[in-house]
Design a protein around this motif. Structure first.
Motif, short mmCIF file in Angstrom:
data_model
loop_
_atom_site.label_atom_id
_atom_site.label_comp_id
_atom_site.label_asym_id
_atom_site.label_seq_id
_atom_site.Cartn_x
_atom_site.Cartn_y
_atom_site.Cartn_z
N THR A 42 0.85 -1.19 0.00
CA THR A 42 0.00 0.00 0.00
C THR A 42 0.89 1.24 0.00
N PRO A 43 0.32 2.42 -0.33
CA PRO A 43 1.14 3.64 -0.34
C PRO A 43 1.86 3.90 0.98
N MET A 44 1.18 3.67 2.11
CA MET A 44 1.79 3.93 3.40
C MET A 44 3.08 3.15 3.57
N TYR A 45 3.08 1.88 3.19
CA TYR A 45 4.26 1.04 3.36
C TYR A 45 5.27 1.27 2.24
N PHE A 46 4.81 1.77 1.10
CA PHE A 46 5.73 2.19 0.04
C PHE A 46 6.61 3.33 0.56
N PHE A 47 5.98 4.30 1.24
CA PHE A 47 6.73 5.41 1.83
C PHE A 47 7.61 4.93 2.99
N VAL A 101 5.33 13.59 3.61
CA VAL A 101 4.56 12.83 2.61
C VAL A 101 3.70 11.77 3.29
N MET A 102 4.25 11.12 4.30
CA MET A 102 3.50 10.10 5.04
C MET A 102 2.32 10.71 5.80
N ALA A 103 2.48 11.97 6.26
CA ALA A 103 1.37 12.66 6.92
C ALA A 103 0.25 12.94 5.93
N VAL A 104 0.62 13.35 4.71
CA VAL A 104 -0.39 13.58 3.66
C VAL A 104 -1.11 12.29 3.33
N ASP A 105 -0.37 11.20 3.25
CA ASP A 105 -0.97 9.89 2.98
C ASP A 105 -2.00 9.53 4.04
N ARG A 106 -1.69 9.77 5.31
CA ARG A 106 -2.64 9.48 6.40
C ARG A 106 -3.86 10.41 6.32
N SER A 131 -4.63 4.46 15.75
CA SER A 131 -3.60 3.42 15.71
C SER A 131 -2.75 3.51 14.45
N THR A 132 -3.39 3.88 13.32
CA THR A 132 -2.63 4.00 12.07
C THR A 132 -1.73 5.23 12.07
N CYS A 133 -2.07 6.24 12.90
CA CYS A 133 -1.29 7.47 12.96
C CYS A 133 -0.27 7.46 14.10
N GLY A 134 -0.46 6.56 15.07
CA GLY A 134 0.38 6.56 16.26
C GLY A 134 1.86 6.42 15.98
N SER A 135 2.22 5.47 15.12
CA SER A 135 3.64 5.25 14.82
C SER A 135 4.25 6.46 14.15
N HIS A 136 3.53 7.01 13.18
CA HIS A 136 4.03 8.17 12.45
C HIS A 136 4.18 9.38 13.36
N LEU A 137 3.21 9.61 14.22
CA LEU A 137 3.28 10.73 15.16
C LEU A 137 4.47 10.60 16.10
#
Length: 309
Positions: free
Chosen positions: A57-62, A117-122, A239-245
């Motif tokens: 998926t895009p998230m894991y591509f980034f 970029v990952m923030a935009v994806d989320r 939960s999907t944003c926790g790691s990125h944050l």
């Protein structure tokens, strides 16, 4: 390259850490363990994403590119630092110094753009779920990643290019464990006004722009979660944003500490340890953050574990 008094600068001496001589064996072991953990974690993350179809998926591509950038980021400084800790010869060639600065700067800047970029994806995934596959198409993802590499390369190339015009008639000893802008400019006898202005403008723009993208993305994400999601939906979104944050907070927190502290002799030593955290520890932490806090990554790891064990 003719510098200052007419002599050609061919190499610098990297001073390293103040306690390097007394605790060199401890420092060497600690940094080797961190570097190996970072390599294993980031390479493992790349291979895991390639191997598991659920992570295509895009998230894991980034995330895959973030892992690659972290490998290059930490490898720009750590091997040379390890060599200098155990070796009496702590020199680095002038060209090698410029190249180290360029690689470190390129991938350090790239880190911030990929986090944006990952923030935009989320944001698109949570706020525009029905349009997610269209907006974050494979072509768009490639363009976003390619853009981050290009911008980062141009950014570092400008500063690295300016180093060839500097004179070094005062000292050839860099008070750091790698070739960074501030300690290099500190030993130059040239007029460094333009270097400082451009450094401030570029760093200021990169940090302000990427942080603004992250901040506004999460403002919209938070507003969307509080408005139209059920309790279960909110938990999933958080939960999907926790790691990125977590990764963003650590990265920018360290960055602000490095650039906003007052200049003094004590701050120079403090900056060294901040740079260790930024360039060596954070690349080790990122794969741990995404593997320990991400349900899909943990499930993929369990799947790989079942196949081999």
């Amino acid at each position: 390259m003719t510098h200052g008094n007419g002599t050609e600068v061919t190499e610098f001496v990297l001073l390293g850490f103040g306690a390097q001589q007394r605790f060199w064996n401890v420092l060497f072991i600690v940094f080797v363990l961190i570097y190996v953990t970072s390599m294993v974690g980031n390479i493992g993350m790349i291979l895991l994403i390639k191997a598991d179809s659920r992570l295509q998926t895009p998230m894991y591509f980034f995330l895959q590119h973030l892992a690659f950038v972290d490998i290059c980021y930490t490898s720009a400084t750590t091997p040379k630092m390890l060599q200098n800790i155990i070796s009496e010869n702590k020199t680095i060639s002038f060209v090698g110094c410029v190249m180290q600065f360029w690689v470190y700067g390129t991938f350090g800047t790239n880190d911030s753009y990929l986090l944006a970029v990952m923030a935009v994806d989320r944001y698109v995934a949570i706020c525009k779920p029905l349009r997610y596959s269209t907006v974050m198409s494979h072509t768009v993802c490639i363009l976003l990643v390619a853009g981050s590499y290009v911008i980062s390369s141009i950014n570092s190339s400008v500063h690295a290019g300016l180093m060839f015009s500097l004179s070094f008639c005062k000292s050839h000893t860099i008070n750091h464990f790698f070739c960074d802008a501030a300690p290099i400019l500190a030993i130059s006898c040239s007029d460094i006004g333009m270097n400082i202005i451009l450094l401030g403008v570029f760093v200021g723009f990169n940090v302000t722009f990427t942080m603004s993208v992250v901040l506004f993305s999460y403002i919209y994400i938070l507003a969307s979660i509080l408005k139209g999601h059920s309790t279960a939906g909110r938990k999933k979104a958080f939960s999907t944003c926790g790691s990125h944050l977590t990764a963003v907070t650590i990265f920018y927190g360290t960055l602000f500490y490095i650039y906003l502290q007052p200049h003094s002799n004590n701050s120079q030593e403090s900056m060294k340890f901040s740079s260790v955290f930024s360039g060596i520890v954070i690349p080790m932490l990122n794969p741990l953050i995404y593997s320990l806090r991400n349900k899909e990554v943990k499930e993929a790891l369990k799947g790989i574990g079942k196949k081999f064990f």
